[in-house]
Design an enzyme around this catalytic site. Sequence first.
Site: not given
Ligand code: NAD
Length: 489
Positions: A122, A250, A306, A376, A383
């Site tokens: 997101t 969150k 995030c 970190k 990112r």
């Molecule tokens: P990311 O970009 O690493 O992963 C997202 C994945 O979704 C990608 O692999 C992408 O190819 C896939 N994707 C996109 N569109 C898709 C679709 N239509 N169908 C299937 N897959 C699809 O992102 P992330 O860091 O894993 O974060 C994901 C969510 O979790 C965000 O909202 C983020 O804010 C939240 N979040 C992340 C963390 C963290 O530490 N990374 C912690 C808590 C919450």
Amino acid sequence: MSRIEPGQIVGRRDSVNPPYAPSASAQSAPEAPVVRPRLTFIGTGYLGATYAICFAELGYEVLGVDVDAQKIASLAAGKVPIHEPGLDEILRRNLAAGRLRFTTDYAEAASFGDVHFICVGTPQRADGLGADLGYVESAVTSLVPHLTRKALIVGKSTVPVGTAAWVEQLVGKHAPRGVEVEVAWSPEFLQEGFAVEDVLRPNRLVLGVRSAWAQQMLLAAHKGVFDLARTEDREVPVVVTDFATAELVKHAANSFLATKISFINAMAEICEVSGADVSELARAIGYDDRIGKKFLRAGIGFGGACLPKDIRAFQARAQELGAGEALRFLHEVDLINQRRRSRVVQLAAELLDRQYGPAGPDLTGFRIAVLGATFKPGTDDVRDSPALSVTRKLARAGAEIALYDPKGMANARRELPDLEYAETMFDAVTGADLVCVLTGWEEFRYADPQQLAGLVRARKVIDGLNCLDQPLWTAAGWEYRGMGRPNPL
Ligand code: NAD
């Protein structure tokens, strides 16, 4: 409302009475939730891949789903495409056990899963501060038309308040006739670098639900987490709440953390103009339990995928809801954070004896070793990394950069392809006029300043995280600059 089976969960439940009036559909859905539901994780990035792998480890049958065929092929072949300590081994073990599979096929996901977790990104919208919900929309609308039996869709992605209700509408629009699909939201708090531990042993679960069936299904989907806690004599607090509260938890948590970091960085700015030392100030105020020591280290600020985008999305949403004033302080939090990145460039100009004009300094002709690219230590994630942002500024000022990071080189190279990337920390500092430590990896924190002194052209160091042993570096002849600290005599 149906009862939780005795012994089904171990852990304190902060709310035993759900804050919903069970909906008509919940009352007319007498079927008991599947004891151990089959789970899909849609979006196998940092969040989804970790979840898919760890929940297979907890004994669930799991399918990871992504639109990125390369990522799926890598995971299916036993290779985690991100750096997350411990995850590779658990992936291979669970692939071998047959509990874990990966696919790009939504029809397969729909026929496999009872509970579908939405874990897609997101990010910040290109045209403003708000969150881009396009990936959530695409995941939901790709899955739902294929569903053939009752299922629960659980959002884990971080989203603006109101998203879960919107997803419910999307589901209503796209679900096949006669197939009941419910929605829940369960925000995620894992920290990169500790993700395996955070997923297997969460410090709390927040369940935003609208029916008893959804609550029971979610609890069943986390039974493995509670079972593990029971064997370790731990509690997993569970907060059962409504959609809006779950979504806001969150954004509120991330805003609080960002504010704490920017608070101490604002104090660093005051220390810089008054000759005080922010490290000692932080230590002194941190002894008060109400303040606490954590997240009180001044430095180059927060980054990652995030905190920055979440505080912006939160402000944008509050504005849309007519409560923008309530979060105006988050704008300041963001500005303080950005200013810290420029501070490193100011310090570089000072150490290299260059004027800092309205367009910044001209650092042409200087070679700067940058140690650190990730946002970190413990991750390969670059990112919105403060380290890379500072590096970009130094390069724009004309400096020749040699960058080294233990895990983030490949991702950094994609972001800044024109830099020189060194194979080791020693290669990076060789011949440098200035060394900048911008990520707090142990390799840098415990580097021997005496040894590095023999490699550089000039012994000048900027400690962007206040993580070096300053007296040790000074004793080895280094001209040292920290963040919010007076210059050593
Ligand atoms: P990311 O970009 O690493 O992963 C997202 C994945 O979704 C990608 O692999 C992408 O190819 C896939 N994707 C996109 N569109 C898709 C679709 N239509 N169908 C299937 N897959 C699809 O992102 P992330 O860091 O894993 O974060 C994901 C969510 O979790 C965000 O909202 C983020 O804010 C939240 N979040 C992340 C963390 C963290 O530490 N990374 C912690 C808590 C919450």
